[in-house]
Design a protein around this motif. Structure first.
Motif, PDB file in Angstrom:
ATOM      1  N   UNK A 110      70.713  24.403  20.145  1.00  0.00           N
ATOM      2  CA  UNK A 110      70.718  24.094  18.712  1.00  0.00           C
ATOM      3  C   UNK A 110      70.953  22.599  18.522  1.00  0.00           C
ATOM      4  N   UNK A 111      70.390  22.059  17.474  1.00  0.00           N
ATOM      5  CA  UNK A 111      70.566  20.645  17.183  1.00  0.00           C
ATOM      6  C   UNK A 111      71.452  20.474  15.961  1.00  0.00           C
ATOM      7  N   UNK A 112      72.315  19.476  16.012  1.00  0.00           N
ATOM      8  CA  UNK A 112      73.125  19.149  14.847  1.00  0.00           C
ATOM      9  C   UNK A 112      72.204  18.761  13.700  1.00  0.00           C
ATOM     10  N   UNK A 113      72.476  19.210  12.491  1.00  0.00           N
ATOM     11  CA  UNK A 113      71.581  18.894  11.364  1.00  0.00           C
ATOM     12  C   UNK A 113      71.403  17.400  11.177  1.00  0.00           C
ATOM     13  N   UNK A 114      70.198  16.996  10.863  1.00  0.00           N
ATOM     14  CA  UNK A 114      69.890  15.584  10.653  1.00  0.00           C
ATOM     15  C   UNK A 114      70.392  15.109   9.300  1.00  0.00           C
ATOM     16  N   UNK A 115      70.461  16.013   8.333  1.00  0.00           N
ATOM     17  CA  UNK A 115      70.850  15.633   6.971  1.00  0.00           C
ATOM     18  C   UNK A 115      71.921  16.583   6.463  1.00  0.00           C
ATOM     19  N   UNK A 116      72.631  16.150   5.438  1.00  0.00           N
ATOM     20  CA  UNK A 116      73.649  16.979   4.814  1.00  0.00           C
ATOM     21  C   UNK A 116      73.017  17.914   3.790  1.00  0.00           C
ATOM     22  N   UNK A 117      73.801  18.911   3.411  1.00  0.00           N
ATOM     23  CA  UNK A 117      73.428  19.770   2.292  1.00  0.00           C
ATOM     24  C   UNK A 117      72.148  20.542   2.538  1.00  0.00           C
ATOM     25  N   UNK A 118      71.506  20.889   1.457  1.00  0.00           N
ATOM     26  CA  UNK A 118      70.241  21.622   1.527  1.00  0.00           C
ATOM     27  C   UNK A 118      69.104  20.617   1.644  1.00  0.00           C
ATOM     28  N   UNK A 119      68.564  20.507   2.832  1.00  0.00           N
ATOM     29  CA  UNK A 119      67.462  19.575   3.034  1.00  0.00           C
ATOM     30  C   UNK A 119      66.240  20.062   2.272  1.00  0.00           C
ATOM     31  N   UNK A 120      65.512  19.178   1.630  1.00  0.00           N
ATOM     32  CA  UNK A 120      64.265  19.591   0.981  1.00  0.00           C
ATOM     33  C   UNK A 120      63.322  20.175   2.018  1.00  0.00           C
ATOM     34  N   UNK A 121      62.645  21.245   1.656  1.00  0.00           N
ATOM     35  CA  UNK A 121      61.874  21.980   2.643  1.00  0.00           C
ATOM     36  C   UNK A 121      60.585  22.531   2.061  1.00  0.00           C
ATOM     37  N   UNK A 122      59.791  23.104   2.960  1.00  0.00           N
ATOM     38  CA  UNK A 122      58.561  23.803   2.607  1.00  0.00           C
ATOM     39  C   UNK A 122      58.828  25.297   2.727  1.00  0.00           C
ATOM     40  N   UNK A 123      58.441  26.055   1.723  1.00  0.00           N
ATOM     41  CA  UNK A 123      58.534  27.516   1.793  1.00  0.00           C
ATOM     42  C   UNK A 123      57.205  28.057   2.294  1.00  0.00           C
ATOM     43  N   UNK A 124      57.258  28.884   3.327  1.00  0.00           N
ATOM     44  CA  UNK A 124      56.070  29.539   3.870  1.00  0.00           C
ATOM     45  C   UNK A 124      56.126  31.002   3.452  1.00  0.00           C
ATOM     46  N   UNK A 125      55.297  31.370   2.470  1.00  0.00           N
ATOM     47  CA  UNK A 125      55.312  32.715   1.901  1.00  0.00           C
ATOM     48  C   UNK A 125      54.161  33.516   2.501  1.00  0.00           C
ATOM     49  N   UNK A 126      54.491  34.654   3.112  1.00  0.00           N
ATOM     50  CA  UNK A 126      53.494  35.490   3.777  1.00  0.00           C
ATOM     51  C   UNK A 126      52.960  36.559   2.833  1.00  0.00           C
ATOM     52  N   UNK A 127      51.644  36.673   2.793  1.00  0.00           N
ATOM     53  CA  UNK A 127      50.956  37.810   2.177  1.00  0.00           C
ATOM     54  C   UNK A 127      50.233  38.503   3.325  1.00  0.00           C
ATOM     55  N   UNK A 128      50.872  39.514   3.892  1.00  0.00           N
ATOM     56  CA  UNK A 128      50.446  40.079   5.169  1.00  0.00           C
ATOM     57  C   UNK A 128      50.364  41.594   5.083  1.00  0.00           C
ATOM     58  N   UNK A 129      49.158  42.148   5.215  1.00  0.00           N
ATOM     59  CA  UNK A 129      48.962  43.590   5.216  1.00  0.00           C
ATOM     60  C   UNK A 129      48.187  44.057   3.997  1.00  0.00           C
ATOM     61  N   UNK A 130      47.835  45.334   3.982  1.00  0.00           N
ATOM     62  CA  UNK A 130      47.145  45.909   2.828  1.00  0.00           C
ATOM     63  C   UNK A 130      48.000  45.728   1.576  1.00  0.00           C
ATOM     64  N   UNK A 131      47.371  45.255   0.500  1.00  0.00           N
ATOM     65  CA  UNK A 131      48.102  44.940  -0.725  1.00  0.00           C
ATOM     66  C   UNK A 131      48.298  46.209  -1.552  1.00  0.00           C
ATOM     67  N   UNK A 132      49.560  46.494  -1.845  1.00  0.00           N
ATOM     68  CA  UNK A 132      49.895  47.685  -2.618  1.00  0.00           C
ATOM     69  C   UNK A 132      50.788  47.294  -3.793  1.00  0.00           C
TER      70      UNK A 132
END
Length: 896
Positions: free
Chosen positions: A566-588
């Protein structure tokens, strides 16, 4: 506090400072914007102090009984290792992993400051708390004033709540003992809070000895308070850290007022070494001749999970002849940037074909290795196909090319391989194969199921209404073979996929496409034949892999499995990030779930829409990537997800990444984002809708079951499974299907800025590859997940190393969860299903899933099912998700 101690002051009666005065004194410490925050933190500390109540006390200096051994360069606001036990217990909450640390501070015998000796600390982050134990063995110099010239010992136990990356609260309990009565019998309570509202700012307040601990002589230690602010001005990175803080001791001056001791700290990253640390404290601010300086400066050298520290202790508060040094060692389960280890070759082994999420993790693993300066090469040991589709294979190939562009050598070692292994490994520097293995590949084919004959024999009649001759999914349930249009579409799609495959392998193996096509047509190949055909480079057994790696690298190499700390966090707090949202499988409609054993994964509209909403409302998410891995399903589910995606795109950048399939309802849900990325072999399009049900009365009659139906109006049971549609109902369904289709087209027109006639010409169920879709403006760019995430980071103005958060969290069905509890994982379920059920029956069960999943009242935007994707070798269970052995519900290729 962790700075060098202050001189002792005479005893006097307690006189607590008013809260207003304390808050006022704290204001200059922090910037104007967080002033109210600092006041709030101070108020909390004062409240803790009030719990102790008045007691007889004498003003003990900070270098007195409770003074811990100094921790050089560790500020109150950012001591995120085991030094936090003594410096600020709240920061234990930010401890990245287990740490064992030893520190030795030694000053000359002429130093008047008593803080000299050894400290040993151990910290462990647990589930919702972090805890640590510290031992201080103080051995003061001869010049220290009595009674502080006597050796003493302190045991401290710290405990911090895990309240998230932006706020922390912790308390340390301390027990002091000594042979000297004035230093023996103490029990101390110290509490701290830390607030990190931004990635570059940390604010802390600590109340020390707030219970006024007493020794055996009933003499108490005055309370003291630390207030600190630390900033990382280089974009929140740890490359540069500046800390400013002050300590206040109650009633320690002869006039009854408290004393202040300001301190500054500096942390500066030294590339390829570690961190240069220093701190300076101003003591005795009101003394004649001006304040005195106590300082420490040194270097932390980081070598993987080991940290070695050393430096000097100096200043006129210590005296020239009392100048000393400090040294320390820390063993940790995490690492910080520092000394580069000798270059190594990392072995990555795949024993099963990755599912959707495991595929993403494999890509991220290869991207990380490309950026690691200590990695000189990667050996991919493939004991299963490295991708479940041609589009996924393109993304793994891209990751290999990215490795090579960063100067890494890449070797593939194969045993019993198929076409996707050849596709992926063609991008490597070399391909080795087990001499007893082979390449089961001779070209591409596709297979489709038609259940019309089976249903007729069972007495079941499929009643389907569709729009467009190219919407072939409906044919699978109503016909025994495809129409002429279907045959032409299937062959055209296969030709497109084959061209993409040949182009990739030709470029990697440096064999012209016509020649490559002729060679492949002679397959399948034994290992020796594959080498003679130029499809692999060398033959080697497992035990010879080390020799082969040395040949590819051109030197002797250290080969290790990929197990990064594990690496020590580079930044404090909640680092700004990208959300990767999966739409996976038959849609119901509703929540996501899966069907164990059969291998059908269902993407629920509520689950996916909720993930998009969560990403939209999370302020730390600056951009969203919608990863589409579906051939469609319920039109309502597609519209619910599209609506949430549109709302998200209005608030923050939304990028769409098409995986193996983003067809029909999958394409419908994709048009909210711009840009849309797809691999050349991604399956998309299939713009169209169908409506239908089955009539099971014939089957029931064969079983001796008859049905009588009563209705209040002619269409009351139109969706019943116990009769076919009437002509009138079929006509009305055609109107509904046209309305749904027009809505589908309108959504594309609105979001893709195309004309309705253009979309209609590309629609009516026609399926396109990613390359074709780009030519027809249905997508914006060719590229895989790596390119989509890079674009999202650019649009969100994020750094290249901005973290990625996967949504929704992985889940399973109730049955799958129960099976998992008894050790029957999704992989084990898949293996059992394949061992007990013929593959063709599994494929048939998956293809018939719409009858079990979708009601007769649901219009479907779904592309047809093409059977198990197999590139010449049996597909093993995928590792990461229930139902992962299911292929995309879309036209898919086979290789023979």
């Amino acid at each position: 506090m962790n700075h060098l101690p202050r001189p002792q002051s005479p005893a006097r009666s307690p006189r607590p400072a008013p809260l207003g005065r304390l808050a006022s004194a704290a204001r200059p410490v922090s910037a104007a914007r967080p002033a109210s925050v600092a006041a709030a933190l101070l108020g909390l500390c004062a409240g803790l102090c009030a719990l102790a109540g008045p007691t007889a006390a004498r003003a003990a200096p900070a270098d007195g009984p409770s003074q811990p051994l100094p921790d050089p360069g560790k500020p109150v606001a950012s001591s995120d290792d085991t030094s936090a036990i003594a410096v600020n217990p709240a920061n234990l909450s930010f401890l990245p992993g287990t740490e064992l640390r030893w520190t030795w501070v030694h000053t000359g015998s002429a130093s008047p400051l008593p803080a000299r000796g050894h400290s040993i600390s151990l910290g462990v982050p647990l589930w919702y708390v972090s805890t640590g134990l510290r031992f201080d063995f103080l051995d003061p110099p001869d010049a220290a004033p009595a009674p502080f010239d006597s050796p003493s010992r302190w045991i401290r136990w710290g405990l911090a709540l895990d309240t998230g990356p932006t706020f922390a609260f912790g308390t340390t309990l301390g027990w002091g003992s000594s042979d000297a009565p004035a230093l023996d019998g103490y029990f101390s309570l110290t509490s701290g809070v830390t607030l990190r509202p931004f990635t570059w700012l940390s604010l802390s307040a600590v109340a020390r000895d707030w219970n006024r601990p007493e020794n055996r002589l009933r003499e108490a230690i005055e309370r003291s308070y630390d207030f600190g602010v630390a900033v990382r001005p280089a974009g929140g990175r740890r490359a540069l850290e500046i800390g400013l803080e002050t300590s206040y001791v109650e009633n320690s001056d002869p006039d009854g007022s408290g004393t202040w001791t300001p301190r500054a700290t500096l942390g500066l990253r030294v590339p390829y070494v570690g961190t240069l640390r220093g701190d300076v404290a101003l003591r005795d601010l009101t003394a004649d001749g001006g304040p005195k300086i106590a300082a420490m400066a040194g270097l932390d050298v980081n070598v993987d999970e080991l940290q070695v520290s050393a430096g000097g202790v100096f200043g006129n508060a210590i005296t020239k002849s009392g100048t000393g040094f400090y040294t320390g060692v820390a063993l940790r389960s995490f690492s910080e940037p520092g000394v580069r280890l000798p270059a190594r070759v990392v072995r990555v082994r795949l024993d099963s074909t990755p599912g959707v999420r495991r595929h993403t993790r494999l890509l991220q693993q290869l991207w990380r290795l490309a950026e690691d300066p200590e990695v000189s090469g990667v050996a991919l040991v493939l004991r299963a196909e490295p991708a479940s589709s041609l589009a996924h294979a393109e993304e793994v190939s891209d990751a290999i090319r990215n490795l090579r562009s960063h100067g890494k050598k890449v070797l593939c070692h194969l045993e019993d391989a198929g076409g996707r292994s050849l596709h992926v490994c063609s991008s490597a520097d070399a391909i080795a194969m087990n001499p007893a293995g082979g390449l089961r590949f001779a070209g591409m084919s596709s297979s489709y199921f038609y259940f019309g004959g089976l249903l007729n024999k069972l007495g079941v009649q499929a009643d389907i209404v569709r729009i467009g001759a190219h919407k072939l999914a409906a044919e699978q349930f109503a016909r025994e073979t495809s129409t002429r249009v279907g045959k032409d579409d299937h062959q055209a799609l296969l030709d497109q996929l084959s061209d993409a495959f040949l182009a990739e392998v030709s470029a990697g193996r440096r064999i012209p496409v016509p020649e490559l096509e002729r060679r492949i047509a002679r397959g399948p190949f034994l290992a020796q034949e594959a080498r003679q055909s130029g499809l692999v480079d060398m033959l080697a057994y497992d035990d010879e892999l080390g020799r082969v790696i040395d040949e590819v690298m051109g030197r002797a190499s250290r080969v290790v499995d990929d197990d990064p700390p594990d690496e020590a966090p580079e930044r404090w707090g909640r680092s700004p990030k990208v959300a990767l949202v999966y739409l996976d499988g038959d849609m119901i409609d509703g929540e996501s779930r899966s069907i164990p054993f059969v291998g059908v994964k269902l993407a629920g509209s509520y689950t996916v829409a909720g993930a998009l909403r969560r990403a939209r409302e999370d302020q730390s998410v600056r951009a969203v990537v919608l990863r589409v891995e579906t051939g469609g399903g319920s039109t309502l589910a597609a519209d619910v997800i599209l609506r949430e995606a549109i709302l998200t795109a209005r608030v923050k950048p939304l990028v769409v990444s098409m995986g193996s399939s983003a067809a029909s309802g999958g394409y419908y849900a994709s048009v909210a984002g711009a840009p849309i990325f797809a691999s050349r072999s991604s399956i998309t399009g299939s713009i169209g809708v169908f409506y239908g049900k089955v009539d099971v009365t014939g089957l029931l009659q064969k079983l001796g079951v008859s049905i009588e139906t009563f209705r209040s109006s002619p269409r009351a049971d139109a969706e019943s499974l116990y009769r076919p549609y009437t002509d009138d109902e079929r006509e009305q369904l055609g109107v509904k299907v046209k309305q749904f289709y027009d809505r589908f087209v309108a959504r594309i027109v609105e979001n893709r800025h195309m004309k309705a006639e253009e979309v209609d010409a590309l629609g009516r169920g026609q399926v396109w590859t990613g390359a074709q879709a780009l030519e027809r403006r249905l997508i914006d760019r060719l590229g895989g997940l790596r390119q989509a995430i890079a674009e999202a980071r650019r649009l969100g103005q994020l750094p290249d190393d901005a973290p990625i958060q996967s949504l929704p969290e992985e889940d399973t069905s109730l049955l799958g969860y129960a099976l998992g509890l008894v050790g029957f994982s999704a992989q084990a379920q898949g293996e059992l299903a394949r061992a007990t059920i013929p593959p063709v029956m599994l494929d048939a069960a998956r293809a018939l899933s719409p009858f079990f999943v979708f009601g007769a009242d649901r219009p479907l935007a779904r592309s047809e099912f093409a059977g198990e994707i197999s590139f010449g070798v049996p597909t093993t269970a995928r590792e990461d998700e229930p139902g992962a052995s299911a292929p995309p519900a879309s036209p898919a290729s086979k290789e023979r």
